[in-house]
Design an enzyme around this catalytic site. Sequence first.
Site, PDB file in Angstrom:
ATOM      1  N   ASP B 133       3.644  -1.009  35.446  1.00 52.64           N
ATOM      2  CA  ASP B 133       4.438   0.410  35.281  1.00 52.64           C
ATOM      3  C   ASP B 133       3.738   1.549  34.553  1.00 52.64           C
ATOM      4  OD1 ASP B 133       6.533  -1.059  36.418  1.00 52.64           O
ATOM      5  OD2 ASP B 133       7.348  -1.867  34.525  1.00 52.64           O
ATOM      6  N   ARG B 177      11.265   0.463  36.544  1.00 56.43           N
ATOM      7  CA  ARG B 177      12.486   0.159  35.874  1.00 56.43           C
ATOM      8  C   ARG B 177      12.815   1.627  35.318  1.00 56.43           C
ATOM      9  NH1 ARG B 177      11.860  -4.400  32.937  1.00 56.43           N
ATOM     10  NH2 ARG B 177      11.999  -5.775  34.551  1.00 56.43           N
TER      11      ARG B 177
END
EC number: 2.7.1.90
Lengths: 385, 385
Positions: B133, B177
């Site tokens: 991420d 996310r």
Amino acid sequence: MPSIVIAQGGGPTAVINQTLCGAIVAARRHDPSLRILGARHGVRGLTRGDLVDLTALSESDLERLARTPNSGLGSTRDKPDPAYCQTILQALEKLDARGFIYIGGNDTAGTLDLLRQQSTGSCSFVHAPKTIDNDLMENDHVPGFISAAAFVANAFVSMDLDFRAMPGIYVAIVMGRHAGFLSAAAAGWQQAPEDAPHLIYTPERPFSVEQFLNDVDTVYTRVGRCIVSMSEGVQDEAGRPLAEVLAAGAVERDAHGNVQLTGGDLGIEIQKALKQRFPKARARVDTLGYLPRGYLGIIDETDAKEAFEAGAFAAQSAFTGSGSVVLHYDGKRTSPRIVSLDQVAGRTRHMPDSFFTGANAVSDQGRAYFRRLLPPRPDIFTPFV
Amino acid sequence: MPSIVIAQGGGPTAVINQTLCGAIVAARRHDPSLRILGARHGVRGLTRGDLVDLTALSESDLERLARTPNSGLGSTRDKPDPAYCQTILQALEKLDARGFIYIGGNDTAGTLDLLRQQSTGSCSFVHAPKTIDNDLMENDHVPGFISAAAFVANAFVSMDLDFRAMPGIYVAIVMGRHAGFLSAAAAGWQQAPEDAPHLIYTPERPFSVEQFLNDVDTVYTRVGRCIVSMSEGVQDEAGRPLAEVLAAGAVERDAHGNVQLTGGDLGIEIQKALKQRFPKARARVDTLGYLPRGYLGIIDETDAKEAFEAGAFAAQSAFTGSGSVVLHYDGKRTSPRIVSLDQVAGRTRHMPDSFFTGANAVSDQGRAYFRRLLPPRPDIFTPFV
């Protein structure tokens, strides 16, 4: 001035432009005075006069084009009817075409066979094979398949490692409408008995969600993880694609009558079924979708070489007559041959029974086939878990 | 006998074992009399005494382990509470641990910070970074990100070629996310203004399906194709993840309170919306899912090297005190440094505003960042269509 016309049809592969370049190089070599023309977007380009002159393409452009995945000339799913065929034939005549080389799958071969039947001229019609589905008759394997299979094999080793690290259930939905070769290729790099994929479902064997959940249960209990390869074309006992059943009739078909499977709908239903049956397990469904079929990062060298040779052989063949180029394997080497178009046109090669063990596993013979095609499995470490 | 304990937490990356091996090699070099222990499945292995002795791992095993993606020691998403922490601390004391190196993301750093606060012993707590991420504070970029980004960049060049060949609309749902780095990395190999991705949606900018469809319409009309990179964590104006809104509350959370996004549900909704708005277009949504995060076939060399160095630096740091290893970039070179755990623990780094142009595009500055990290784009041919 006499010409050779080349076009690309159907879905792309990682090496379809190798075949295009092979055809260009061989046609040039055969007769340097020929014009070499590419039709944009398959036969559609012929009917519209939308052509690109490939005769003088430089060596460096050829090299770069060859290693670029996906159809450089554009593609089409048009399925010519007799009137459409007449337009194509007139266009070929106007171009003084000695041969029309069409790179594609069984639908593309079908188009060529129709053209050949309707033609009254001297133009030959040669099919050069490509498909990630590996489902063309008379071929040991088809250009484009090895690269796609290598993508899938890499994915399954990776997911096996992922789910060793944190246990759970993983399903990858893999392209394959009628033939399960690409899903089954996931087994090509299996070494230990507990290596993924633990279950494989293809269109060749009837599929039921209930049986699938029971199979997963058995593996998950025994191994502690369960990695599944599932064709997006899995069918129920009645031969209806599950994605079609699940979509309750709201499916679309392309011009060839093929159901448009997205895999995504199937994935969602499988995800729901897993969640219900295994509420506490980490369960994940991924749809590989278009990724394996023309992925820039995974282009197999053997695949590239064979695709180039198939294109070159197609061009050579075009000077003697119509036909479909196939890859023949003599037990040691793979080489191109030519067969009649009707042996390939519109027909589908399925995984042989000998490639299966039961309904959800690949046999040793099947695994040996995929291992022969795939590059060597990277030498990785067996995790401590 | 004094020891160093190493563990891995959270999701995997392609190079997380490089970090493990870096730590082993550096710890050995620092003090050849140390026992080097790996805890299986993160802190859970410590509480259960489930350890593997890495002290005598051979050079060839180290080399193979380093190039194997996904956590070799196994992982966990356990979030220790104070009682759990006490069990871990007792286990470390029993092992005479001089340092505990935990390889993971911001949740892992959070666990270490908690341990450090509760510890009364002399064991140091060092966080070695990893995440696809790229969302750890104080890091220029995070080990594991480059390989995942390279997977994504390859996918977008490939899909751009695919949809040049046959026009249509393509959306790839990409992991992420809270931070959009991985989705935005799709832009890293853009060259011509019309190269994919044409639209990028990340959690940092509010997302509405209506606006998305209008954006697609504009691009599709102008370019003839539209390739979209969408984070699975895209959020509405109110900051609610769209996947959560669509799932109407039926979501699950892990022990860290993170919503379990599958991306698949989001993909299905996007597919439906596209079909309704563009009924005649070829429209496809693929969820890349787990594929980019530990893919055996795409392991970036720089990423591997930096991950190894971060692990080695973590082990060296462990002999002087606690902290979080970060990758610092001085404008020319990337090198590891150490910061305090609370600078990284439980915090999320987002894409800076300067990386965006409007709500759906990456700025030149953003593109330059991704280009600096990615390997060179393969030299491909611009198709004839």
